[in-house]
Design a protein around this motif. Structure first.
Motif, short mmCIF file in Angstrom:
data_model
loop_
_atom_site.label_atom_id
_atom_site.label_comp_id
_atom_site.label_asym_id
_atom_site.label_seq_id
_atom_site.Cartn_x
_atom_site.Cartn_y
_atom_site.Cartn_z
N UNK A 191 6.83 3.16 -1.17
CA UNK A 191 8.13 3.36 -1.09
C UNK A 191 8.71 2.35 0.16
N UNK A 192 7.68 1.37 0.55
CA UNK A 192 8.08 0.36 1.53
C UNK A 192 7.99 -1.00 0.95
N UNK A 193 8.89 -1.70 1.22
CA UNK A 193 8.61 -3.27 0.82
C UNK A 193 7.88 -4.23 1.69
N UNK A 194 7.20 -4.90 1.38
CA UNK A 194 6.58 -6.04 2.07
C UNK A 194 7.54 -7.10 2.70
N UNK A 195 7.92 -7.06 4.08
CA UNK A 195 9.04 -7.72 4.74
C UNK A 195 8.29 -8.68 5.75
N UNK A 196 8.77 -9.93 5.80
CA UNK A 196 8.38 -10.82 6.73
C UNK A 196 9.53 -10.81 7.83
N UNK A 197 9.40 -10.20 8.93
CA UNK A 197 10.52 -10.15 9.90
C UNK A 197 10.56 -10.96 11.06
N UNK A 198 11.65 -11.01 11.71
CA UNK A 198 11.85 -11.85 12.86
C UNK A 198 11.76 -13.28 12.68
N UNK A 199 11.85 -13.99 11.44
CA UNK A 199 11.68 -15.13 11.18
C UNK A 199 12.74 -15.95 11.71
N UNK A 200 12.61 -17.28 11.73
CA UNK A 200 13.95 -18.25 11.97
C UNK A 200 14.30 -19.08 10.91
N UNK A 201 14.17 -18.25 9.65
CA UNK A 201 14.32 -18.93 8.29
C UNK A 201 16.00 -19.01 8.34
N UNK A 202 16.55 -20.04 8.03
CA UNK A 202 18.04 -20.15 7.87
C UNK A 202 18.80 -19.17 7.32
N UNK A 203 18.26 -18.67 6.04
CA UNK A 203 18.92 -17.66 5.24
C UNK A 203 19.15 -16.51 6.02
N UNK A 204 17.98 -15.82 7.02
CA UNK A 204 18.18 -14.45 7.41
C UNK A 204 16.89 -14.28 8.12
N UNK A 205 16.53 -13.53 9.17
CA UNK A 205 15.50 -13.34 9.72
C UNK A 205 14.43 -12.29 9.06
N UNK A 262 0.61 -1.35 0.01
CA UNK A 262 0.05 -0.03 -0.11
C UNK A 262 0.91 1.23 0.13
N UNK A 263 2.16 1.26 0.53
CA UNK A 263 2.92 2.42 0.64
C UNK A 263 4.03 2.07 -0.71
#
Length: 224
Positions: free
Chosen positions: A171-185, A168-169
């Motif tokens: 200028x901002x990406x949709x980000x899934x944060x604070x995961x335990x995914x091995x590549x990065x959170x 909706x914005x």
């Protein structure tokens, strides 16, 4: 930059000791797979099946800073091919790596050890989940960024471009944060505007399919 790494004896570890050699990578990873919607593996940690029941993917890694023992791997790029028959967490993966042709012998050997899992650390799971490492080869691996688009080109073998999914914005990406995914959170939700693989007998076209963008900070034994 990373500091020099020494063993307890005060002698710098060399690249001849996979599994014991300190290593680290900071940079960015992009991935495009055959999932029709955003990859469920990110939040299920591989316990939910891919949308097609199996996973086929290519990935690109841009190394901004990195080392493997006494080999400098900063500024190099790596391309990956991944094939997973079912649930990611159950293993039986097949994988291959394309190593930047600019890498000297020490950097090449180090990157093969890292991306085959032999180097242990963050990517050590490859040694547990990959049942068949199809091989590694030198190639012209180009990782480009233009605006929000990221492109990976490995000759004619991988031709890919991913872009963040719009929110909706703008200028901002949709980000899934604070995961335990091995590549990065923190994983940016993306899609592929181009996703073509012609390598190791695979012929894949994943335009419009799921993609991810992730800032990576990976380490091996004594990597900090």
């Amino acid at each position: 930059m990373y500091d020099d790494v020494e063993t307890e004896a005060g002698v710098q570890t060399t690249r001849d000791e996979p599994g014991k050699t300190p290593w680290a990578i900071k940079g960015e990873l992009i991935l495009n797979c055959n999932c029709t919607v955003f990859c469920p593996c990110v939040v299920s940690l591989g316990k939910h099946a891919p949308t097609e029941g199996y996973c086929q993917a290519w990935a690109g890694v841009r190394i901004d800073e990195g080392f493997y023992g006494d080999a400098d791997i900063s500024g190099l790029n790596v391309g990956l091919l991944l094939e997973i028959p079912g649930l990611m967490a159950r293993g039986n993966w097949k994988a291959a790596a394309f190593i930047d042709e600019r890498a000297d012998d020490g950097a090449y050997d180090g990157l093969v050890n890292i991306f085959s899992g032999a180097a242990r650390g963050t990517t050590g799971l490859f040694s547990l989940l990959v049942s068949e490492f199809l091989g590694a080869e030198r190639a012209p691996v180009i990782f480009e960024t233009e605006g929000k688009a990221r492109r990976l080109m490995v000759g004619k073998k991988i031709q890919g471009e991913v872009v963040p999914v719009g929110g909706s914005d703008p200028d901002s990406d949709i980000v899934v944060t604070n995961t335990q995914y091995w590549m990065g959170p923190d994983i940016t939700v993306a899609t592929a505007t181009k996703g073509r693989v012609r390598a190791f007998g695979r012929v894949w076209d994943f335009d419009g399919r799921s993609a991810e963008i992730c800032q990576i900070d990976w380490v091996g034994p004594q990597g900090r």
